[in-house]
Design a protein around this motif. Structure first.
Motif, short mmCIF file in Angstrom:
data_model
loop_
_atom_site.label_atom_id
_atom_site.label_comp_id
_atom_site.label_asym_id
_atom_site.label_seq_id
_atom_site.Cartn_x
_atom_site.Cartn_y
_atom_site.Cartn_z
N ASN A 107 1.41 -9.01 -10.89
CA ASN A 107 0.26 -9.56 -10.17
C ASN A 107 -0.54 -8.55 -9.51
O ASN A 107 0.12 -8.28 -8.40
N THR A 108 -1.89 -8.37 -9.41
CA THR A 108 -2.68 -7.68 -8.78
C THR A 108 -3.36 -8.12 -7.70
O THR A 108 -3.75 -9.30 -7.71
N ASN A 109 -3.86 -7.43 -6.91
CA ASN A 109 -4.75 -8.08 -5.73
C ASN A 109 -6.17 -8.50 -6.19
O ASN A 109 -6.81 -9.21 -5.82
N HIS A 110 -6.68 -7.78 -7.34
CA HIS A 110 -7.91 -8.11 -7.97
C HIS A 110 -7.59 -9.01 -9.12
O HIS A 110 -7.01 -8.30 -10.08
N ARG A 111 -8.50 -9.87 -9.33
CA ARG A 111 -8.25 -10.48 -10.82
C ARG A 111 -8.82 -9.63 -11.75
O ARG A 111 -9.77 -9.27 -11.85
N SER A 233 -3.34 0.26 -10.28
CA SER A 233 -4.18 0.60 -9.37
C SER A 233 -5.64 0.50 -9.45
O SER A 233 -6.60 0.06 -8.61
N GLY A 236 -6.40 -3.14 -7.87
CA GLY A 236 -6.08 -3.18 -6.66
C GLY A 236 -4.72 -3.18 -6.16
O GLY A 236 -4.48 -3.50 -5.10
N GLY A 237 -4.02 -2.51 -6.92
CA GLY A 237 -2.48 -2.46 -6.34
C GLY A 237 -1.81 -3.97 -6.74
O GLY A 237 -2.31 -5.07 -6.86
N SER A 239 -0.27 -7.37 -5.88
CA SER A 239 -0.31 -8.57 -4.76
C SER A 239 1.23 -8.52 -4.19
O SER A 239 2.22 -8.76 -4.91
N ASP A 240 1.26 -9.02 -2.83
CA ASP A 240 2.62 -9.21 -2.06
C ASP A 240 3.03 -10.85 -2.35
O ASP A 240 3.96 -11.11 -2.20
#
Length: 241
Positions: A107-111, A233, A236-237, A239-240
């Motif tokens: 799961n990344t920070n950007h969709r 990367s 956006g890396g 996701s927490d």
């Protein structure tokens, strides 16, 4: 000491009976009804069991294998299947074998769909390690659930841009990574149709098949690890949440 990586093969054997059984059962029921007799559901179940038992001796056995590996060093579990159901079955087997296994999808920070859409909208935004090929799928969440599939098409064309302008998002995109791996990236970050440009020589002797497999696995492991890191990367890396 925990192993840095572990190769896993899950296999399942099953009798290939379904089509033959269905056809044979229908034929037997038809014969019974042709004699003017009725057949209850209980009798149909018993007839099916009898037919199944009679077919087992000659039934071909199909073995299905799913390959994957656990990368403890980088925190990945990679499974070689396009089926979410089979991937979950693989993980269930691992959990039963190991006792516990905490795994969540990337799961990344950007969709991913938003990022891929922007890539095709502004090609200069594609990271240097990636190159868009000639295939994509666009979708829009409307009443019709419209889907546009493009193959063998210049993705810089006005046609693609026009679809994006109407509000469609890119949900699948074929890419090449560092001229070493080609694949189709889905909006859920699963990869399909991976092709590795570097593998061991296919002309090796049969006696070297095990060595070749191990060498190919090491190459693919290294490529997939680096590819996944670059993809994470690019979006956006991790996701927490």
């Amino acid at each position: 000491m925990k192993a840095k990586k572990c190769f896993v093969c899950a296999s399942k054997s099953a009798y290939c009976l379904h089509r033959r059984l269905t056809k044979k059962l229908a034929e037997e029921i038809k014969k019974i009804k042709a004699k003017g007799k009725s057949i209850s559901k209980k009798e149909q179940r018993e007839l099916k069991e009898d037919i199944t038992f009679g077919m087992l001796a000659d039934a071909p056995v199909v073995e299905e294998r799913i390959l994957g590996y656990i990368d403890n060093l980088n925190g990945f579990v990679v499974i070689n299947t396009a089926s979410a159901k089979k991937a979950e079955a693989f993980l269930t087997l691992l959990r039963k074998t190991l006792g516990t296994l905490s795994v969540v999808p990337i799961n990344t920070n950007h969709r991913p769909d938003a990022v891929m859409t922007n890539w095709l909208k502004t090609f200069s935004s594609i990271p240097e390690s990636f190159e868009a090929n000639d295939e994509c799928q666009l979708e829009i969440d409307n009443d019709e659930k419209s889907v546009v599939k493009c193959k063998h098409l210049d993705l810089t064309s006005d046609e693609i841009g026009a679809h994006i302008e109407t509000g469609m998002s890119v949900t699948k995109l074929s890419l090449t990574w560092n001229d070493r791996v080609s694949f189709v990236l889905n909006a859920d970050l699963t990869l399909k149709r991976l092709e590795f440009f570097e593998t061991q020589d296919d002309n090796q002797d049969d006696d070297d098949l095990t060595t070749k497999f191990e060498a190919d696995f090491m190459i693919m492991h290294g490529e997939i690890t680096a590819l996944l890191k670059d993809l994470i990367s690019a979006f956006g890396g991790l996701s927490d949440g």
